[in-house]
Design a protein around this motif. Sequence first.
Motif, short mmCIF file in Angstrom:
data_model
loop_
_atom_site.label_atom_id
_atom_site.label_comp_id
_atom_site.label_asym_id
_atom_site.label_seq_id
_atom_site.Cartn_x
_atom_site.Cartn_y
_atom_site.Cartn_z
N GLY A 1 50.77 38.07 47.68
CA GLY A 1 49.62 37.16 47.52
C GLY A 1 48.81 37.36 46.41
N GLN A 2 48.72 38.59 45.89
CA GLN A 2 47.70 38.75 44.66
C GLN A 2 48.50 38.29 43.18
OE1 GLN A 2 44.56 39.78 44.36
NE2 GLN A 2 44.87 39.78 46.51
N ARG A 3 49.83 38.29 43.37
CA ARG A 3 50.77 37.79 42.30
C ARG A 3 50.69 36.34 42.42
NH1 ARG A 3 55.98 38.92 42.98
NH2 ARG A 3 56.01 40.21 44.88
N ILE A 4 50.34 35.70 43.55
CA ILE A 4 50.51 34.37 43.62
C ILE A 4 49.14 33.76 43.10
CG2 ILE A 4 50.06 32.18 45.27
CD1 ILE A 4 51.88 33.48 47.14
N VAL A 5 47.90 34.53 43.46
CA VAL A 5 46.79 33.93 42.84
C VAL A 5 46.62 34.48 41.52
CG1 VAL A 5 44.07 34.73 42.99
CG2 VAL A 5 45.53 34.49 45.04
#
Length: 351
Positions: A199-203
């Motif tokens: 999720g953090q890599r997406i954001v």
Amino acid sequence: MLDNRIDYIIEPKQKKSETINISLSIIIPTYNPSFNLIKTLDSIKDSIMQPKEIIIVDDHSNFEVKDYVSQYDTICIRLKKNSGPAIARNVGASFATSDIILFIDDDIQIPNDCITNIIHDFNSKKSVAVVGLLSPIHPNKNILSLYKNFYMFFSLQNSPSNFSTLYTSISAIKSSIFHLLKGFDETHNKASVEDVDMGQRIVNSGYEIFLDKRLLAIHNKKYTLISFIRNEFGRSFDLFTMLVKNKFYEHLFTHKRYLNNSSSVLISTILSFGTLFVIALSTFFTPLIYVYIFILLLIWIINRRFIYKFKKYYGIGKTIFIPFILYFDFVLASLGIVCSILYNIRNILKK
């Protein structure tokens, strides 16, 4: 070419027709599943809109999962060795043939309009991922299971719709983006923070995640005291380690509710760790026990909305235990963070 991590693949009895506008595949990693997996598959079967395919990835269970789910039309992939949910999901995703990949756990029951709402979200919003949340109603009535499930519901229910992480109990992502970001980090070899990392890599790549609060999944997970301690301490330890490893701490102040932690959670965690020092010092200076009581009351006041909300669902009889479990939870989280800081101190200093 067949992935050399795979033992075998069982194809479905018949191919499902594609969903309208956007096709969707469901991926379920599993290891030694209980009857909860059957409940999961039944909930999918009862869905208003059906997925294009259901891919079950057996992470080398102690029995043949393909036989356990033989009455369902699924693709069943068995890994050659137990590898963890990150690898299991990535293997499943490599066989998905849809525009959207929906990841759910093997103890999740989705609502019958779940797929319909997810398809609508991707058709109407610019987000590349959609996350659901847990239903406030939990089938396991022991107090730790009720507390943990309701805490997850309350936390996500009060989060902004512009979300900042994935929660793979129920998360959907565009297949193209998933493969562009190279899927889940396979160095996470246990169920812990591999979804948060993704999720953090997406954001951090500039994409958006949408939290759809209509997606209320039932989570059939039962916590014991040991599993609760292991989960809360271990997840906090792994979250901080992930921050250091991937330099995610550089984004701490650029995203609202980073890692989905509100200010009340952060303050409560710090205060709970402080109480440990107060208790230790009170053995030498007894009046400090009043400071401990004051801090404890302050933590409960900060989290009064959660306690009150829990009471509305489960009554005063169970709620009387919640303030103490809440405090215990924050203590475990604070100890996990501190131990992770000590473990990663060299890497922190290098950065």
